[in-house]
Design an enzyme around this catalytic site. Structure first.
Site: not given
Ligand code: IVH
Length: 693
Positions: A86-87, A123, A125, A146, A185
């Site tokens: 994850s981020i 970028e 999201k 995921r 995505e």
């Protein structure tokens, strides 16, 4: 059939495939159809007919393979070769969000104050569903969700229906890597969703709530023809595992920007709204520009993402638990709307916590219709001074529970009463206790309180816990109400006959549920500990405990000192754990679960390690490494399937030594254990995906 006949057929098949794909691209990507529907159908059917008549001419990357997969009973599980991380989210939604990320990166890279600005890729999201696409020898062989980051679901058939996703990588054969996992995505455009919903309504079907749910729901359809009818699209933004084979070094990307260009060249859509920028100010500028553009974008975004451009620097920055240090999500403030509070009610959670909830007049915000908002606790209601009948501002960000931001006091009607929590539990009538010093009020009923029992069961069955598919709200409610289940252990004793007594429970559903319960028996220690629902023990602590103790017995026998050896376990968590195991009832439930067949692989080391190039190898780390932090080296080893241990024995495969390595190095030499340095470790990890995305 003669050889030349086959050749002719093969030529025609190739021709048809190229033509169909060309029309597909024109239609789906460029929105500019090049043939009539009838002509397209004729080409498609000719191709299908040839492939049916000559199975030897079939190919996994034929456009016919995008449709017509079979309906599944359930998705198979996929272990991600490289975890899908994850981020981290920058909490400050203003310009300083970019500045604090840049400051962290500079500090971690030990850059001097006057060193040049760090280069980043900025970028969008995307607000959809993260997926991983595996290409072997250039052919799409697997598509996965995921899941929990380590394990996802095999949704290959559904992803193949997404026209944006190439079934075969484009480009010269010598530039196609033997293995490449592309991460990105799956999403829906707003206009596509609106069009789809109109048609759905005309067909008398339920419309999709919003693009994000639409994308996620479509990809998790067991019948691929349903996914095939949904207007799904895809953006690539990174890679997972890869093997570059014999490709020369100079052909490989050394920056994230080059990597994205390479993905575009392979045929993936990469969003054009991206920029290579220097330093924090330029990042903040991108955030602002995209924020202004956001309403006009054809798809939903919930923020922007910044990534350190140099892949070498990404490696050096490494990871912190499940998040890379080289990337951050910088969100936009969540959407807000006005509505009225129709009532304030209370809910009892699985730990007995009694929380007030505001029932709202339905309002569309953040992509869904909101009817409830949490009020957290009594103090919060008082602080915000929320009363029944009030006009309030609500907000909803991502998947979190909507909350009330503030009350429009000017609109308050006279005599609106202040809310007070009940003195007894509304579910079981037991007394309530206010936790000392805390703001939390709990029902003292414990296991006699049906709300707590339901909460505990739902938690136990959850996707991240025992993952009992299909055991949701309604079913748990029925099972508890019918007194069929009081503890998680009772689930494993359910019979078809008992289930048949439940309302709306057909034979097939009962069978599915029992199968799901049975399947959940093969678990992992980390999931099991998490599933038990110890207070203050979340998923990450459960994983740490499992990794540290390796066996349940060892955890149960641990005293406070032993527990506090575990990373992030302090006195409060240790006490919760001790309290839990001190309870005879809890020990009995555990014993019954194990007796019923719940099991997991017992190891002394890391649990849940996915197989990788270092599977079965144990490492001991010593000394200071030149670039990697010790924790990062550990994470790298473990994500590649290896184990790490604190002490050297004959079972140790490698000692990873840095400078000032002391007695461990001597011991390694004594025992004849191979000693390696960081460069050698990197080499072992090389080609198999050291850049998780
Ligand atoms: S990179 C190691 N880039 O955000 C970094 N993620 O928590 C891995 N997402 O659900 C993710 N747009 O699907 C990355 N341009 C972007 C993204 C993006 C959306 C989602 C991703 C995941 C979440 C990451």
């Amino acid at each position: 059939m003669s050889a030349s006949d086959t050749d002719l057929k093969l030529d025609r098949v190739h021709e048809l495939r190229a033509e169909v794909e060309r029309h597909n691209r024109a239609y789906y990507e460029l929105d500019a159809p090049t043939v009539s529907d009838a002509d397209y159908d004729a080409l498609f059917r000719e191709l299908q007919a040839l492939e049916v008549a000559h199975p030897e001419l079939r190919a996994p990357d034929s456009p016919t393979q995008r449709v017509g997969g079979r309906v599944l009973d359930a998705f198979a599980q996929v272990v991600h070769a490289v975890p899908m991380l994850s981020i981290q989210t920058e909490t400050d939604t203003g310009a300083s969000g970019a500045a604090s990320f840049d400051a962290r990166v500079r500090k971690e890279l030990e850059l001097a104050a006057n060193a040049p600005a760090v280069e980043y890729v900025a970028e969008l999201k995307f607000d959809g569903l993260a997926v991983s696409l595996r290409y072997e020898q250039g052919v799409l062989t697997q598509g996965a969700t995921r899941g929990d980051g380590l394990r996802g679901e095999d949704v290959t058939q559904n992803l193949k229906t997404v026209r944006d996703i190439p079934l075969r990588l484009q480009g010269d054969a010598d530039k196609i890597p033997p293995l490449l996992e592309v991460r990105g995505e799956a999403y829906m455009r707003r206009d596509d969703l609106a069009r789809y919903n109109e048609q759905a309504k005309a067909r008398g079907e339920k419309p999709l709530v919003n693009p994000r749910n639409g994308a996620a729901g479509s990809i998790r359809q067991l019948d691929p023809t349903i996914a095939g009818r949904r207007p799904l699209k895809f953006f690539a933004y990174g890679i997972g595992a890869y093997d570059v084979g014999l490709m020369p070094e100079w052909d490989l990307p050394s920056t994230h920007a080059e990597l994205l260009d390479a993905l575009a060249a392979f045929g993936f859509p990469v969003c054009a709204h991206r920029a290579v920028v220097q330093g924090a100010e330029a990042l903040a500028d991108f955030h602002e520009r995209m924020g202004a553009l956001r309403p006009q974008l054809p798809f939903d975004i919930d923020g922007v993402v910044y990534k350190v451009n140099s892949l070498e620097r990404q490696r050096r920055l490494g990871f912190r638990s499940r998040e890379p240090r080289w990337a951050v999500a910088h969100k936009y403030p969540p959407e807000e709307a006005r509505t009225t509070v129709e009532a304030i009610e209370v809910q009892v959670g699985r730990t007995g916590a009694i929380t007030p909830v505001a029932r709202l007049a339905p309002v569309f915000v953040g992509g869904v219709t909101v009817t409830n908002a949490t009020l957290h606790n009594e103090d919060e209601i008082r602080r915000k001074d929320v009363r029944v009948g009030d006009t309030v501002i609500v907000r909803r960000a991502g998947d979190v529970i909507p909350e009330i931001v503030s009350v429009a006091l000017a609109a308050r009607r006279e005599g609106a009463t202040v809310f007070a929590l009940p003195q007894t539990c509304p579910e079981c009538g037991s007394g309530v206790v206010r936790e000392e010093g805390g703001t939390i009020v709990r029902c003292a009923g414990g296991l006699v309180c049906p709300a707590q029992v339901k909460g505990a069961l739902l938690h136990f069955a959850g996707r991240r816990a025992m993952d009992i598919e299909g055991l949701g709200d309604k079913l748990v409610e029925q099972l508890v109400e019918a007194a069929l289940v009081k503890t998680p252990a009772d689930l494993y004793a359910l019979t078809p006959l008992q289930l048949a007594t439940l309302e709306r429970m057909g034979e097939k559903s009962a069978e599915n549920l029992l199968n799901a319960i049975d399947n959940s028996k093969a678990s992992s220690l980390a999931r099991f500990i998490f599933a038990l629902g110890l207070r203050n023990v979340g998923e990450s602590t459960a994983r740490d405990l499992a990794r540290h103790f390796g066996k349940l017995d060892a955890l149960q026998a641990a005293d406070a000192d032993a527990l506090m050896q575990v990373p992030d376990v302090g006195p409060v968590v240790a006490e919760s754990i001790l309290d839990f195991f001190a309870e005879a009832h809890n020990r009995e439930v555990i014993a019954r679960l194990i007796e019923a067949g719940v099991h997991w692989p017992e190891t002394a080391g890391r649990i849940d390690a996915p197989p990788g190039p270092l599977s079965g190898k144990t490492f001991v780390l010593t000394g200071t490494l030149p670039t990697l932090k010790r924790d990062d080296a550990k994470t790298l080893i473990e994500t590649a399937g290896g184990k790490t241990s604190g002490s050297i024995s004959k079972k140790t495969d490698y000692v990873l030594a840095g400078s000032e390595a002391g007695s461990k190095l001597e011991k390694a030499r004594e025992l004849g254990v191979t000693v390696i340095d960081e460069a050698e470790l990197q080499k072992m990890l090389e080609k198999t995906g050291k850049i998780p995305s």
